[in-house]
Design an enzyme around this catalytic site. Structure first.
Site, PDB file in Angstrom:
ATOM      1  N   TYR A 100      16.565  30.056  10.115  1.00 35.66           N
ATOM      2  CA  TYR A 100      15.365  30.721  10.636  1.00 35.66           C
ATOM      3  C   TYR A 100      15.347  30.699  12.156  1.00 35.66           C
ATOM      4  O   TYR A 100      15.706  29.696  12.779  1.00 35.66           O
ATOM      5  CB  TYR A 100      14.115  29.999  10.149  1.00 35.66           C
ATOM      6  CG  TYR A 100      13.726  30.307   8.727  1.00 35.66           C
ATOM      7  CD1 TYR A 100      13.452  31.613   8.322  1.00 35.66           C
ATOM      8  CD2 TYR A 100      13.604  29.286   7.798  1.00 35.66           C
ATOM      9  CE1 TYR A 100      13.070  31.885   7.012  1.00 35.66           C
ATOM     10  CE2 TYR A 100      13.212  29.545   6.488  1.00 35.66           C
ATOM     11  CZ  TYR A 100      12.954  30.849   6.110  1.00 35.66           C
ATOM     12  OH  TYR A 100      12.577  31.105   4.826  1.00 35.66           O
ATOM     13  N   LYS A 160       0.833  -1.204   0.000  1.00 37.57           N
ATOM     14  CA  LYS A 160       0.000   0.000   0.000  1.00 37.57           C
ATOM     15  C   LYS A 160       0.869   1.256   0.000  1.00 37.57           C
ATOM     16  O   LYS A 160       2.074   1.191   0.287  1.00 37.57           O
ATOM     17  CB  LYS A 160      -0.920  -0.012   1.229  1.00 37.57           C
ATOM     18  CG  LYS A 160      -0.188   0.013   2.572  1.00 37.57           C
ATOM     19  CD  LYS A 160      -1.128  -0.327   3.733  1.00 37.57           C
ATOM     20  CE  LYS A 160      -0.393  -0.315   5.060  1.00 37.57           C
ATOM     21  NZ  LYS A 160      -1.235  -0.813   6.165  1.00 37.57           N
TER      22      LYS A 160
HETATM   23  C1  LIG Z   1      -0.521  -1.790   6.871  1.00 35.56           C
HETATM   24  C2  LIG Z   1      -1.084  -3.110   7.265  1.00 35.56           C
HETATM   25  C3  LIG Z   1      -0.264  -4.248   7.328  1.00 35.56           C
HETATM   26  C4  LIG Z   1       1.239  -4.176   7.224  1.00 35.56           C
HETATM   27  O1  LIG Z   1       1.738  -3.714   8.467  1.00 35.56           O
HETATM   28  P1  LIG Z   1       3.315  -3.622   8.760  1.00 35.56           P
HETATM   29  O2  LIG Z   1       3.392  -3.263  10.192  1.00 35.56           O
HETATM   30  O3  LIG Z   1       3.832  -2.552   7.870  1.00 35.56           O
HETATM   31  O4  LIG Z   1       3.914  -4.946   8.451  1.00 35.56           O
HETATM   32  C5  LIG Z   1      -0.871  -5.475   7.524  1.00 35.56           C
HETATM   33  N1  LIG Z   1      -2.203  -5.577   7.710  1.00 35.56           N
HETATM   34  C6  LIG Z   1      -3.018  -4.494   7.703  1.00 35.56           C
HETATM   35  C7  LIG Z   1      -4.473  -4.669   7.934  1.00 35.56           C
HETATM   36  C8  LIG Z   1      -2.487  -3.227   7.489  1.00 35.56           C
HETATM   37  O5  LIG Z   1      -3.283  -2.154   7.504  1.00 35.56           O
END
Ligand SMILES: *Cc1c(COP(=O)(O)O)cnc(C)c1O
Length: 373
Positions: free
Chosen positions: A259, A39
């Site tokens: 800054y 994702k």
């Molecule tokens: C993002 C996600 C994962 C992966 O999690 P990691 O901690 O990056 O391994 C797995 N399952 C779900 C439902 C997620 O939202």
């Protein structure tokens, strides 16, 4: 090469290392299946380069967050099972079917919607069911699951091929919540017809065999983040972020840098101005906190991080190394993403997904040696 000369910052992504991390997890959890969570553009690292390499290595199940990511991934991966974690929203069922995407059904409403769509005769793909075991975010709770179990034909019509849940505290192996969720997952999934089960993401995999079920869904660990914080990282770093020095300033007390004049120069020295700022995902909270590495020497970040620029005290680095045009490591073998995150007051996930679009990106793999997309 001229591209490299023109670049003001350089992000190198080691695709082979990502594949090696996936293989390590796959062999650790076998015979359970290792999926890959890709994702958010593979946590910002480039799904078009990474997903095909994982597929070539044998990965067959991929998870994305939303429909658009699923459609994009389907173009890249004609084969492979693509699960969409948000499930169909706003009547998007037909688009899931058109792109052969497996919806994760998170609520009774989504289940009813998918059931109606499947019954309408279209060739609907199978689905996954999300059970809420304590995250209180997405998924069916116990009462909803009971209502579903009472309607076996609705359940059958959505053709579930996976029941999954997600752990809230998997990064802390001392948390009692892990075993609570494990027990709840066993109990709730036991009310469904037998089907493959998946509970763990990166962290859960390392909580032990009981947490692995039929499939694990690692994301972060593939991209080199430490799935067991506080212990040595079993994963390989996959990233190098380098910023180019634009200018070197000779400084002395009582000058100030940047800054807010938040850094006061205490001694005669040199300041390097580097072409990376918070618009590149280099967090402003690193102001006067972080460090870079140049020629193996740690250089403190001084002054505020601004939109396009960050300043480092390079007084202790030989001029032959710290000069305009030279590159300074901000993330790399000596500066893991998790360390940068800790300095910035956040987690590695946020550092990765924030990595900016201005970086000149290179993907390293034996198959596509350095070839950008
Ligand atoms: C993002 C996600 C994962 C992966 O999690 P990691 O901690 O990056 O391994 C797995 N399952 C779900 C439902 C997620 O939202």
């Amino acid at each position: 090469m001229t591209d490299l000369a023109r670049a003001t910052s350089l992000l190198t992504i080691d695709v082979d290392a990502i594949v090696a991390n996936w293989r390590r997890i796959a062999s650790l959890i076998a015979p359970a299946e290792a999926a890959a969570v890709v994702k958010a553009n593979c946590y910002g690292l480039g799904v078009a380069h990474i997903a095909p390499a994982l597929f070539a290595a044998g990965c067959r199940s991929f998870f994305v967050a939303c429909l658009d990511e699923g459609i994009q991934l389907r173009k890249i991966l004609p084969g492979g099972m693509i699960y969409v974690l948000s499930g169909p929203v706003g009547g998007a069922e037909s688009e899931f079917a058109a792109h052969n995407l497996i919806p994760v059904l998170n609520s009774l409403a989504q289940i009813t919607g998918w059931s109606a769509f499947a019954k309408a005769g279209s060739a609907a793909p199978a689905s996954a069911l999300h059970l809420d075991t304590g995250m209180t975010r997405l998924g069916l709770d116990e009462a909803e699951l009971d209502r579903l179990a009472a309607k076996p034909n609705v359940l059958a019509s959505v053709r579930p091929i996976l029941a999954m849940s997600h752990l809230a505290c998997a990064d802390d192996d001392t948390s009692p919540k892990n075993n609570e969720q494990l027990a709840t997952f066993r109990r709730l999934s036991g009310r469904l017809p037998a089907m493959p089960l998946s509970l763990s993401a990166s962290g859960g995999i390392f909580l032990g065999r009981a947490f692995r079920f039929d499939m694990a869904r690692p994301g972060a660990a593939l991209y080199g983040l430490n799935p067991i914080p506080g212990r040595p990282n079993p994963m390989t770093q996959v990233l190098r972020l380098q910023g180019k020095i634009l200018q070197i300033r000779d400084v002395d007390s009582p000058m100030t840098v940047g800054y807010g004049a938040s850094h006061r120069v205490a001694r005669r020295g040199r300041i390097a101005t580097v072409a990376i700022g918070y618009a590149d995902g280099w967090f402003r909270s690193l102001s006067n906190r972080g460090h870079g590495v140049i020629g193996g020497i740690k250089v403190p970040l001084v002054g505020r991080v601004s939109m396009d620029l960050t300043t480092f005290d390079v007084t202790d680095v030989p001029e032959a190394l710290a000069h305009p045009g030279a590159l300074i490591d901000l993330i790399g073998p000596n500066i893991p993403v998790d360390d940068v995150a800790a300095m910035a007051g956040t987690i590695g996930y946020e550092v990765l997904t924030a990595l900016g679009r201005r970086h000149h990106r290179r993907w390293l793999s034996r198959a596509t040696e350095g070839k950008p997309a």
